[in-house]
Motif scaffolding. Structure first.
Motif, PDB file in Angstrom:
ATOM      1  N   ASP A  20       7.467  13.651 -13.930  1.00 58.79           N
ATOM      2  CA  ASP A  20       7.478  12.210 -13.722  1.00 58.79           C
ATOM      3  C   ASP A  20       8.856  11.723 -13.302  1.00 58.79           C
ATOM      4  N   ALA A  21       9.896  12.404 -13.816  1.00 59.49           N
ATOM      5  CA  ALA A  21      11.252  11.965 -13.494  1.00 59.49           C
ATOM      6  C   ALA A  21      11.562  12.140 -12.021  1.00 59.49           C
ATOM      7  N   SER A  22      10.901  13.089 -11.360  1.00 57.67           N
ATOM      8  CA  SER A  22      11.205  13.330  -9.956  1.00 57.67           C
ATOM      9  C   SER A  22      10.147  12.793  -9.015  1.00 57.67           C
ATOM     10  N   ALA A  23       9.015  12.317  -9.554  1.00 53.38           N
ATOM     11  CA  ALA A  23       7.922  11.858  -8.702  1.00 53.38           C
ATOM     12  C   ALA A  23       8.130  10.419  -8.269  1.00 53.38           C
ATOM     13  N   ALA A  24       7.825  10.146  -7.011  1.00 49.97           N
ATOM     14  CA  ALA A  24       7.927   8.786  -6.492  1.00 49.97           C
ATOM     15  C   ALA A  24       6.686   7.994  -6.886  1.00 49.97           C
ATOM     16  N   ALA A  25       6.888   6.717  -7.182  1.00 44.76           N
ATOM     17  CA  ALA A  25       5.759   5.861  -7.553  1.00 44.76           C
ATOM     18  C   ALA A  25       4.845   5.669  -6.354  1.00 44.76           C
ATOM     19  N   GLY A  26       3.533   5.757  -6.585  1.00 45.91           N
ATOM     20  CA  GLY A  26       2.567   5.557  -5.521  1.00 45.91           C
ATOM     21  C   GLY A  26       1.886   4.211  -5.646  1.00 45.91           C
ATOM     22  N   TYR A  27       0.877   3.997  -4.808  1.00 48.35           N
ATOM     23  CA  TYR A  27       0.137   2.738  -4.779  1.00 48.35           C
ATOM     24  C   TYR A  27      -1.354   3.046  -4.728  1.00 48.35           C
ATOM     25  N   THR A  28      -2.133   2.196  -5.353  1.00 50.27           N
ATOM     26  CA  THR A  28      -3.575   2.235  -5.173  1.00 50.27           C
ATOM     27  C   THR A  28      -3.950   1.175  -4.155  1.00 50.27           C
ATOM     28  N   LEU A  29      -4.936   1.477  -3.333  1.00 56.64           N
ATOM     29  CA  LEU A  29      -5.348   0.577  -2.256  1.00 56.64           C
ATOM     30  C   LEU A  29      -6.707  -0.029  -2.556  1.00 56.64           C
ATOM     31  N   ARG A  30      -6.851  -1.294  -2.149  1.00 56.66           N
ATOM     32  CA  ARG A  30      -8.119  -2.007  -2.336  1.00 56.66           C
ATOM     33  C   ARG A  30      -8.414  -2.847  -1.106  1.00 56.66           C
ATOM     34  N   LYS A  31      -9.670  -2.828  -0.684  1.00 61.07           N
ATOM     35  CA  LYS A  31     -10.097  -3.673   0.428  1.00 61.07           C
ATOM     36  C   LYS A  31     -10.375  -5.078  -0.083  1.00 61.07           C
ATOM     37  N   VAL A  32      -9.882  -6.080   0.646  1.00 57.11           N
ATOM     38  CA  VAL A  32     -10.199  -7.485   0.363  1.00 57.11           C
ATOM     39  C   VAL A  32     -11.269  -7.985   1.319  1.00 57.11           C
ATOM     40  N   ALA A  33     -11.073  -7.761   2.609  1.00 61.64           N
ATOM     41  CA  ALA A  33     -12.038  -8.215   3.627  1.00 61.64           C
ATOM     42  C   ALA A  33     -11.911  -7.305   4.836  1.00 61.64           C
ATOM     43  N   GLY A 407      -8.522  -5.707   8.905  1.00 57.82           N
ATOM     44  CA  GLY A 407      -8.907  -6.110   7.561  1.00 57.82           C
ATOM     45  C   GLY A 407      -7.715  -6.559   6.754  1.00 57.82           C
ATOM     46  N   VAL A 408      -8.009  -7.037   5.562  1.00 54.21           N
ATOM     47  CA  VAL A 408      -6.995  -7.441   4.589  1.00 54.21           C
ATOM     48  C   VAL A 408      -7.109  -6.510   3.397  1.00 54.21           C
ATOM     49  N   PHE A 409      -5.962  -6.008   2.922  1.00 56.03           N
ATOM     50  CA  PHE A 409      -5.945  -5.009   1.867  1.00 56.03           C
ATOM     51  C   PHE A 409      -4.848  -5.342   0.860  1.00 56.03           C
ATOM     52  N   VAL A 410      -4.964  -4.756  -0.326  1.00 61.58           N
ATOM     53  CA  VAL A 410      -3.946  -4.904  -1.367  1.00 61.58           C
ATOM     54  C   VAL A 410      -3.487  -3.522  -1.794  1.00 61.58           C
ATOM     55  N   ALA A 411      -2.167  -3.355  -1.917  1.00 59.59           N
ATOM     56  CA  ALA A 411      -1.566  -2.134  -2.449  1.00 59.59           C
ATOM     57  C   ALA A 411      -0.904  -2.479  -3.770  1.00 59.59           C
ATOM     58  N   THR A 412      -1.320  -1.812  -4.838  1.00 57.56           N
ATOM     59  CA  THR A 412      -0.790  -2.078  -6.183  1.00 57.56           C
ATOM     60  C   THR A 412      -0.041  -0.863  -6.685  1.00 57.56           C
ATOM     61  N   PRO A 413       1.200  -1.032  -7.164  1.00 57.37           N
ATOM     62  CA  PRO A 413       1.959   0.119  -7.647  1.00 57.37           C
ATOM     63  C   PRO A 413       1.271   0.799  -8.827  1.00 57.37           C
ATOM     64  N   VAL A 414       1.338   2.126  -8.854  1.00 51.96           N
ATOM     65  CA  VAL A 414       0.829   2.901  -9.968  1.00 51.96           C
ATOM     66  C   VAL A 414       1.953   3.051 -10.982  1.00 51.96           C
ATOM     67  N   ALA A 415       1.693   2.708 -12.251  1.00 52.48           N
ATOM     68  CA  ALA A 415       2.719   2.814 -13.284  1.00 52.48           C
ATOM     69  C   ALA A 415       3.013   4.276 -13.564  1.00 52.48           C
ATOM     70  N   VAL A 416       4.299   4.616 -13.608  1.00 49.99           N
ATOM     71  CA  VAL A 416       4.718   5.968 -13.961  1.00 49.99           C
ATOM     72  C   VAL A 416       5.819   5.877 -15.001  1.00 49.99           C
ATOM     73  N   ILE A 417       6.087   6.999 -15.693  1.00 49.53           N
ATOM     74  CA  ILE A 417       7.209   7.040 -16.624  1.00 49.53           C
ATOM     75  C   ILE A 417       8.479   6.932 -15.806  1.00 49.53           C
ATOM     76  N   PRO A 418       9.363   6.003 -16.115  1.00 44.42           N
ATOM     77  CA  PRO A 418      10.575   5.840 -15.310  1.00 44.42           C
ATOM     78  C   PRO A 418      11.394   7.122 -15.278  1.00 44.42           C
ATOM     79  N   ALA A 419      12.064   7.323 -14.146  1.00 42.60           N
ATOM     80  CA  ALA A 419      12.918   8.496 -14.012  1.00 42.60           C
ATOM     81  C   ALA A 419      14.055   8.443 -15.021  1.00 42.60           C
TER      82      ALA A 419
END
Length: 448
Positions: A20-33, A407-419
């Motif tokens: 977790d200390a070396s992994a970059a935070a990712g995002y989850t994607l969601r379609k709005v329209a 389309g319109v989309f939302v990207a939400t950060p995925v929570a990770v243990i801070p580095a």
């Protein structure tokens, strides 16, 4: 618990922390329209989405045409995955006596989830205005031809170019530019508070703070932060400096960057023009045109000094060596001074993406890239347009898919243990080892 299991548990936890200390935070994607899907509140389907806005509650406002063709268009709000039509072409335009011709420009959304849009008007007493929905009825925030503030006099002869874009804060304050007919100034920046009172923010002919001898000659691209503090670009007269970026970041209105200033990160270039400021966290993100350097433009952040966020021809991280060739839309900024923007790329494994700059680490990282798949959408993302920040680092954005639909989309950060820094990680592992040893001694003593 056996000694082997205890040791394995300790090593598993330490390995997880190291990962977790070396992994970059990712995002989850969601379609709005999505283009071609039914447009709620109409008997039509979505056409091409154009622009988005997002508030601290995570509500997403956006404009889209309808499949029946322009000028059929509307403004929708997504609340926790539920879409609602708020305004559309053909609706009655309040006060003017006409109807909305088309939903235009960049939408704004306040803290209550009400949407403000620019709309030309057909058949009314005013040709255009800025309107806000109120959950069933609309309000005219501004109509072209309205009286200017008493200190200026005359009328506000607001054109479409004046109102695109306008600024609208979470508390409901409107900031816009307008020409003036019959007043003491030919044009200016004007402010409408949440109660409807109009005042002038800055006027043509007024002194430009921080530029001795200079006066304002024209205004573009007004913005407001969460505290209703203004930012804008302006042309200047009476000085060798002809263009500047001005903002109040907490200590009064002042020049944040001026034409001729060194543009950092551009190989010796200097600023020549400024566009689309976005204010937040006591800082201003902006686009700039640069001359005389290795780059002709980029995204910058002003907060006492100017920092390059991303400049033309630099390598974009996480893109297989691709370089930035274009910024596709105005930047967005949040209350922590993080800056988001969409860009076109060349020469690597990616052709475009949405990027986020984190000022605490000065790192630029992709949030979304072409080729990414959105759950429930069959075609991958291909190119990106307008971007908006919400709370917690969430991003709303417009994108085109590989199959040509928008389309319109939302990207939400995925929570990770801070580095963790190496010393802190070492201390934590030592504590885990001591705890594991104590546990083993205790279980052995009791015959476990």
């Amino acid at each position: 618990m056996s000694k082997t299991l205890a040791v394995l548990a300790a090593f598993s936890l330490s390995a997880a922390l190291a990962q977790d200390a070396s992994a970059a935070a990712g995002y989850t994607l969601r379609k709005v329209a999505l283009e071609g899907e039914p447009a709620p509140g109409t008997s039509d389907s979505f056409g091409e989405a154009s622009a988005v806005a997002m508030n601290a509650a995570g509500q997403v406002a956006f404009l889209s045409t309808l499949s029946s063709g322009v000028p059929a268009s509307g403004a929708w709000v997504d609340t926790n995955g539920s879409l609602a039509l708020r305004m559309q072409s053909g609706d009655a335009a309040p006060t003017s006596g006409g109807t909305y011709s088309i939903m235009a420009g960049f939408p704004r959304i306040d803290g209550s989830g009400f949407v403000a849009v620019l709309a030309p008007i057909s058949g009314g007493t005013s040709p255009r205005g800025v309107f806000r929905d109120q959950g069933g009825s609309d309000v005219a925030l501004l109509l072209s031809g309205a009286a200017a503030p008493p200190a200026v006099g005359g009328t506000l002869s607001t054109g479409l170019a004046d109102l695109q874009p306008f600024a609208y804060s979470p508390s409901g304050v409107l900031l816009f530019r307008s020409a003036v007919t019959g007043g003491s100034a030919s044009s200016g920046l004007f402010r409408r508070d949440a109660g409807g009172v109009l005042t002038s923010q800055a006027l043509v002919g007024g002194a430009a703070p921080g530029v001795p001898g200079a006066t304002f000659a024209a205004f573009t691209h007004p913005a407001l932060d969460a505290f209703d503090r203004p930012a804008f670009c302006a042309s200047l007269a009476g000085s060798t400096i002809n263009r500047g970026l001005f903002a109040d970041t907490g200590s009064g209105l002042g020049a944040q960057a001026l034409a001729g200033d060194v543009a950092p990160g551009t190989g010796g270039g200097s600023f020549s023009d400024f566009l689309y400021p976005a204010s937040g966290g006591g800082a201003v993100a902006f686009l700039a045109v640069v001359g005389g350097g290795a780059a002709t433009g980029g995204v910058f952040l002003a907060h006492g000094t100017v920092t390059p966020v991303a400049v033309e021809n630099e390598v974009a991280p996480g893109t297989g060596g691709a370089t930035l060739v274009s910024v596709n839309a105005p930047p967005a900024i949040d209350g922590f001074r993080s800056v988001a923007f969409s860009a076109g790329l060349a020469g690597g494994s990616s052709n475009g993406g949405v990027f986020v700059y984190h000022p605490a680490t000065t790192l630029l990282a992709p949030a979304v890239l072409d080729g990414d798949l959105v759950p429930g959408v069959s075609s991958p993302l291909a190119s990106f347009g307008h971007v908006a920040f919400g709370a917690g680092g969430a991003l709303a954005f417009v994108a085109e898919l590989d199959d040509g639909r928008t389309g319109v989309f939302v990207a939400t950060p995925v929570a990770v243990i801070p580095a963790l820094p190496p010393l802190a990680l070492g201390v934590l592992l030592l504590v885990l080892a001591v705890a594991s040893y104590a546990y083993l001694r205790r279980t052995r003593h009791f015959g476990a």
